[in-house]
Design a protein around this motif. Structure first.
Motif, PDB file in Angstrom:
ATOM      1  N   LEU A  93      -9.559  -9.621  -5.708  1.00  0.00           N
ATOM      2  CA  LEU A  93      -8.369  -9.470  -4.883  1.00  0.00           C
ATOM      3  C   LEU A  93      -7.329  -8.610  -5.604  1.00  0.00           C
ATOM      4  O   LEU A  93      -7.054  -8.814  -6.782  1.00  0.00           O
ATOM      5  CB  LEU A  93      -7.773 -10.845  -4.568  1.00  0.00           C
ATOM      6  N   LYS A  94      -6.770  -7.663  -4.876  1.00  0.00           N
ATOM      7  CA  LYS A  94      -5.768  -6.777  -5.459  1.00  0.00           C
ATOM      8  C   LYS A  94      -4.503  -6.815  -4.610  1.00  0.00           C
ATOM      9  O   LYS A  94      -4.518  -6.454  -3.440  1.00  0.00           O
ATOM     10  CB  LYS A  94      -6.312  -5.348  -5.546  1.00  0.00           C
ATOM     11  N   PHE A  95      -3.424  -7.261  -5.240  1.00  0.00           N
ATOM     12  CA  PHE A  95      -2.132  -7.321  -4.561  1.00  0.00           C
ATOM     13  C   PHE A  95      -1.394  -6.007  -4.802  1.00  0.00           C
ATOM     14  O   PHE A  95      -1.401  -5.479  -5.917  1.00  0.00           O
ATOM     15  CB  PHE A  95      -1.307  -8.486  -5.091  1.00  0.00           C
ATOM     16  N   SER A  96      -0.775  -5.475  -3.775  1.00  0.00           N
ATOM     17  CA  SER A  96      -0.088  -4.195  -3.911  1.00  0.00           C
ATOM     18  C   SER A  96       0.995  -4.045  -2.858  1.00  0.00           C
ATOM     19  O   SER A  96       0.781  -4.367  -1.685  1.00  0.00           O
ATOM     20  CB  SER A  96      -1.082  -3.032  -3.783  1.00  0.00           C
ATOM     21  N   GLU A  97       2.154  -3.591  -3.303  1.00  0.00           N
ATOM     22  CA  GLU A  97       3.187  -3.218  -2.340  1.00  0.00           C
ATOM     23  C   GLU A  97       2.672  -2.054  -1.490  1.00  0.00           C
ATOM     24  O   GLU A  97       1.876  -1.232  -1.957  1.00  0.00           O
ATOM     25  CB  GLU A  97       4.461  -2.788  -3.074  1.00  0.00           C
ATOM     26  N   LEU A  98       3.116  -1.971  -0.264  1.00  0.00           N
ATOM     27  CA  LEU A  98       2.641  -0.940   0.654  1.00  0.00           C
ATOM     28  C   LEU A  98       2.861   0.461   0.092  1.00  0.00           C
ATOM     29  O   LEU A  98       1.985   1.329   0.204  1.00  0.00           O
ATOM     30  CB  LEU A  98       3.339  -1.082   2.004  1.00  0.00           C
ATOM     31  N   SER A  99       3.987   0.692  -0.536  1.00  0.00           N
ATOM     32  CA  SER A  99       4.309   2.028  -1.047  1.00  0.00           C
ATOM     33  C   SER A  99       3.369   2.477  -2.153  1.00  0.00           C
ATOM     34  O   SER A  99       3.178   3.675  -2.368  1.00  0.00           O
ATOM     35  CB  SER A  99       5.751   2.063  -1.564  1.00  0.00           C
ATOM     36  N   ALA A 100       2.745   1.508  -2.841  1.00  0.00           N
ATOM     37  CA  ALA A 100       1.845   1.837  -3.949  1.00  0.00           C
ATOM     38  C   ALA A 100       0.380   1.606  -3.589  1.00  0.00           C
ATOM     39  O   ALA A 100      -0.496   1.719  -4.450  1.00  0.00           O
ATOM     40  CB  ALA A 100       2.206   1.006  -5.179  1.00  0.00           C
ATOM     41  N   LEU A 101       0.108   1.325  -2.335  1.00  0.00           N
ATOM     42  CA  LEU A 101      -1.246   0.950  -1.923  1.00  0.00           C
ATOM     43  C   LEU A 101      -2.221   2.112  -2.050  1.00  0.00           C
ATOM     44  O   LEU A 101      -1.962   3.212  -1.565  1.00  0.00           O
ATOM     45  CB  LEU A 101      -1.213   0.471  -0.468  1.00  0.00           C
ATOM     46  N   ASN A 102      -3.352   1.856  -2.703  1.00  0.00           N
ATOM     47  CA  ASN A 102      -4.436   2.827  -2.782  1.00  0.00           C
ATOM     48  C   ASN A 102      -5.307   2.638  -1.537  1.00  0.00           C
ATOM     49  O   ASN A 102      -6.071   1.672  -1.447  1.00  0.00           O
ATOM     50  CB  ASN A 102      -5.249   2.611  -4.063  1.00  0.00           C
ATOM     51  N   ILE A 103      -5.198   3.541  -0.601  1.00  0.00           N
ATOM     52  CA  ILE A 103      -5.858   3.386   0.694  1.00  0.00           C
ATOM     53  C   ILE A 103      -7.377   3.370   0.543  1.00  0.00           C
ATOM     54  O   ILE A 103      -8.072   2.581   1.201  1.00  0.00           O
ATOM     55  CB  ILE A 103      -5.431   4.496   1.674  1.00  0.00           C
ATOM     56  N   ASP A 104      -7.922   4.219  -0.315  1.00  0.00           N
ATOM     57  CA  ASP A 104      -9.375   4.261  -0.480  1.00  0.00           C
ATOM     58  C   ASP A 104      -9.907   2.933  -1.017  1.00  0.00           C
ATOM     59  O   ASP A 104     -10.935   2.432  -0.554  1.00  0.00           O
ATOM     60  CB  ASP A 104      -9.772   5.403  -1.415  1.00  0.00           C
ATOM     61  N   GLU A 105      -9.212   2.348  -1.997  1.00  0.00           N
ATOM     62  CA  GLU A 105      -9.623   1.042  -2.520  1.00  0.00           C
ATOM     63  C   GLU A 105      -9.494  -0.027  -1.451  1.00  0.00           C
ATOM     64  O   GLU A 105     -10.351  -0.917  -1.338  1.00  0.00           O
ATOM     65  CB  GLU A 105      -8.785   0.670  -3.742  1.00  0.00           C
ATOM     66  N   ALA A 106      -8.438   0.044  -0.672  1.00  0.00           N
ATOM     67  CA  ALA A 106      -8.226  -0.934   0.387  1.00  0.00           C
ATOM     68  C   ALA A 106      -9.340  -0.860   1.429  1.00  0.00           C
ATOM     69  O   ALA A 106      -9.835  -1.885   1.902  1.00  0.00           O
ATOM     70  CB  ALA A 106      -6.869  -0.705   1.052  1.00  0.00           C
ATOM     71  N   LYS A 107      -9.752   0.345   1.777  1.00  0.00           N
ATOM     72  CA  LYS A 107     -10.833   0.512   2.743  1.00  0.00           C
ATOM     73  C   LYS A 107     -12.126  -0.116   2.240  1.00  0.00           C
ATOM     74  O   LYS A 107     -12.878  -0.735   3.006  1.00  0.00           O
ATOM     75  CB  LYS A 107     -11.052   1.997   3.034  1.00  0.00           C
ATOM     76  N   LYS A 108     -12.414   0.031   0.950  1.00  0.00           N
ATOM     77  CA  LYS A 108     -13.633  -0.546   0.380  1.00  0.00           C
ATOM     78  C   LYS A 108     -13.608  -2.067   0.474  1.00  0.00           C
ATOM     79  O   LYS A 108     -14.613  -2.702   0.803  1.00  0.00           O
ATOM     80  CB  LYS A 108     -13.784  -0.108  -1.078  1.00  0.00           C
ATOM     81  N   SER A 109     -12.451  -2.658   0.172  1.00  0.00           N
ATOM     82  CA  SER A 109     -12.330  -4.108   0.227  1.00  0.00           C
ATOM     83  C   SER A 109     -12.487  -4.625   1.656  1.00  0.00           C
ATOM     84  O   SER A 109     -13.206  -5.596   1.907  1.00  0.00           O
ATOM     85  CB  SER A 109     -10.967  -4.523  -0.332  1.00  0.00           C
TER      86      SER A 109
END
Length: 245
Positions: A93-109
């Motif tokens: 699990l990776k917590f991230s503020e929206l402004s710092a969100l890595n979209i590619d990593e989020a898509k994988k999760s």
């Protein structure tokens, strides 16, 4: 009244996707104690070997990338008929503020947890025997989000809806989900141990149970949903009371 005997999970074949560690492994052990035949699946052959060393000798283990459709389809062809499917697979699990969100990593999760659940249902459901079930995994953060949980809360809410939809789509196969709170598993292993323990202690002190959950605590919910022949389309919350405080 008709007199029937419920033998629980005895002699049932249970497939656990993500069953080599954490909640999945705890559920595998709990089901095995009831006499179930266990099949575990993980992306890591080493974790499979480690899990097999503590599970009954007749346990089967398969390595597969549960985010790849061709591998999921091939996996279920190898597994064959079974009774219950449990999906606990997920990356850290990776917590991230929206402004710092890595979209590619989020898509994988999202791909692994959400689309992985859909692919497991698509290819697993035709192999489930009469009276069988599918149990997915979601999170309490979806019902009570906070800063830094845009992706995690979004995935959890999506799986809530998926659970109810699949219960209609796949009936009479029962489809449910366990909504987990903060649990001591390897999903936060990327944090330094002192920071992780401090987080667990802080969260635990705020819960009605006075502590965060252990994998064994959550396993009871999955076992119940496999046994519960009249329960479908439900999301069972096991969160230490986090939604109340």
């Amino acid at each position: 009244m008709k007199n029937t005997i419920n033998n629980g999970l005895k002699a049932k074949r249970i497939v656990l996707l993500g069953g080599s560690s954490g909640i999945g492994l705890a559920t595998a052990l709990a089901a095995a104690r009831e006499g179930a035949a266990i099949v575990i699946v993980s992306s890591s052959q080493q974790r499979i070997e480690d899990a097999l060393s503590i599970l009954p000798k007749n346990t089967q283990g398969f390595a597969a990338d549960l985010g790849e459709e061709t591998q999921v389809e091939a996996l279920f062809k190898k597994i064959g008929k079974f009774d219950h499917l449990v999906f606990t697979a997920g990356d850290q699990l990776k917590f991230s503020e929206l402004s710092a969100l890595n979209i590619d990593e989020a898509k994988k999760s999202i791909h692994l947890r959400f689309w992985g659940s859909i692919m497991a249902a698509k290819y697993g459901a035709p192999l489930i025997r009469k009276g069988g079930s599918i149990t997915l995994t979601t999170g309490a953060i979806g019902k009570r989000p906070r800063s830094g949980t845009v992706v995690i809360a979004g995935m959890a809410s999506a799986i809530d809806g998926l659970t109810r939809s699949l219960a209609f789509e796949l009936a009479p196969i029962r489809v449910n989900a366990v909504c987990v709170g903060t649990v001591r598993t390897n999903l936060l292993a990327n944090m330094p141990e002192p920071d992780r323990e401090a987080l667990f202690n802080k969260i635990g002190s705020q819960l009605l149970t006075g502590k965060v959950g252990d994998a064994d605590d959550l396993a009871e919910a999955y076992v119940y949903l496999m046994r519960g022949g009249f329960t479908t389309g439900q999301v069972i919350v096991a969160d230490g009371g986090s939604l109340l405080v």
